[in-house]
Design a protein around this motif. Structure first.
Motif, short mmCIF file in Angstrom:
data_model
loop_
_atom_site.label_atom_id
_atom_site.label_comp_id
_atom_site.label_asym_id
_atom_site.label_seq_id
_atom_site.Cartn_x
_atom_site.Cartn_y
_atom_site.Cartn_z
N GLY A 90 14.07 -36.31 -11.73
CA GLY A 90 13.23 -35.14 -11.52
C GLY A 90 13.91 -33.85 -11.94
N ALA A 91 13.24 -32.74 -11.64
CA ALA A 91 13.75 -31.40 -11.96
C ALA A 91 14.61 -30.89 -10.82
CB ALA A 91 12.59 -30.45 -12.21
N TYR A 92 15.68 -30.19 -11.17
CA TYR A 92 16.63 -29.67 -10.19
C TYR A 92 16.94 -28.21 -10.47
CZ TYR A 92 17.68 -34.43 -8.59
OH TYR A 92 17.59 -35.70 -8.06
N ARG A 93 17.35 -27.50 -9.42
CA ARG A 93 18.04 -26.23 -9.54
C ARG A 93 19.54 -26.54 -9.50
NH1 ARG A 93 17.43 -23.46 -4.83
NH2 ARG A 93 17.92 -21.44 -5.79
N CYS A 94 20.31 -25.85 -10.31
CA CYS A 94 21.75 -26.13 -10.32
C CYS A 94 22.52 -24.84 -10.50
CB CYS A 94 22.10 -27.12 -11.44
SG CYS A 94 21.64 -26.57 -13.10
N ARG A 95 23.72 -24.82 -9.96
CA ARG A 95 24.61 -23.68 -10.15
C ARG A 95 26.03 -24.19 -10.29
NH1 ARG A 95 25.19 -20.52 -4.31
NH2 ARG A 95 25.51 -22.37 -3.00
N THR A 96 26.82 -23.44 -11.02
CA THR A 96 28.22 -23.80 -11.26
C THR A 96 29.13 -22.92 -10.43
OG1 THR A 96 27.72 -24.49 -13.54
CG2 THR A 96 30.02 -23.96 -13.03
#
Length: 213
Positions: A90-96
């Protein structure tokens, strides 16, 4: 001031244990073997990931940084992995989050970036992770390892470049990561010894649309 939660994490990082042994494969199971795919350089990074955690967290404690590190919780706890690691498609929000500095004491101890778009998809070769937006966009396959641990082997696309090429085609862009579940709907990619800037990168993943239970 680095918060007390980070100080507690650092206290548990005084020693560097050896890499975990390969898990037993249940009868009848068929696993994609990342050990037959990984390059020598990435194998070395993978085997030294505990040392990356230790150095990066030490630098994060004593050097100034950018962003709200106090809000990260289990994301920066080395032993936070939970069972049932496989992320759903599925679609995700991501941050580094970048921890430590390859410039030593001269660099930032940590940088917390904002949120971008990522995706987990099923392909004929297995699950694939892709970061879709931002100036650094890794993409690659997720290989099963055990109930708490998957191995990501991928490549990096930068700036306005097209999507990253397959792992192994551009060694300078290759990367290895450990995939772990650290919350009810929260995962991370742990990238030891990245090519630039930091000593440990973390990519946090949460579903773009949380699943109701």
């Amino acid at each position: 001031m680095i918060p007390s939660v980070l100080a507690a994490v650092l206290a548990g990082c005084a020693t560097v244990p050896p890499p975990p042994p390969a898990p037993a494969v249940p009868a009848g199971a068929v696993l994609s073997d990342w050990r037959g795919v990984i390059t020598a350089a990435e194998r070395d990074r993978y085997q030294r990931r505990e040392a990356a955690w230790t150095l990066a967290l030490q630098q994060a404690r004593r050097q100034p940084g950018s962003g709200d590190i106090s809000s990260l919780g289990d994301l920066i706890v080395p032993g936070a992995a939970r069972p049932s690691v496989t992320p759903p498609v599925g679609a995700y929000r991501c941050r580094t989050v970048k921890l430590g500095s390859q410039s030593g004491e001269e660099g930032l101890g940590y940088v917390v970036y904002g949120w971008f778009a990522c995706r987990i998809e099923q392909t004929p070769a297995g699950l694939k992770f892709s970061k879709l937006t931002g100036s650094q966009r890794p993409s690659g396959l997720l290989y099963p390892e055990n109930d708490r641990h998957m191995v990501f082997l991928g490549s990096m696309a930068l700036a306005s470049e097209p999507a990253a090429r397959a792992y192994g085609l551009r060694p300078e862009r290759d990367m290895v990561a450990v995939v772990e579940r650290i919350g009810e709907q929260r995962w991370r990619l742990v990238i030891p010894w990245p090519a630039n800037e930091s000593n440990l990168d973390l990519i946090e993943l949460v579903p773009a649309v949380p699943t109701r239970r």
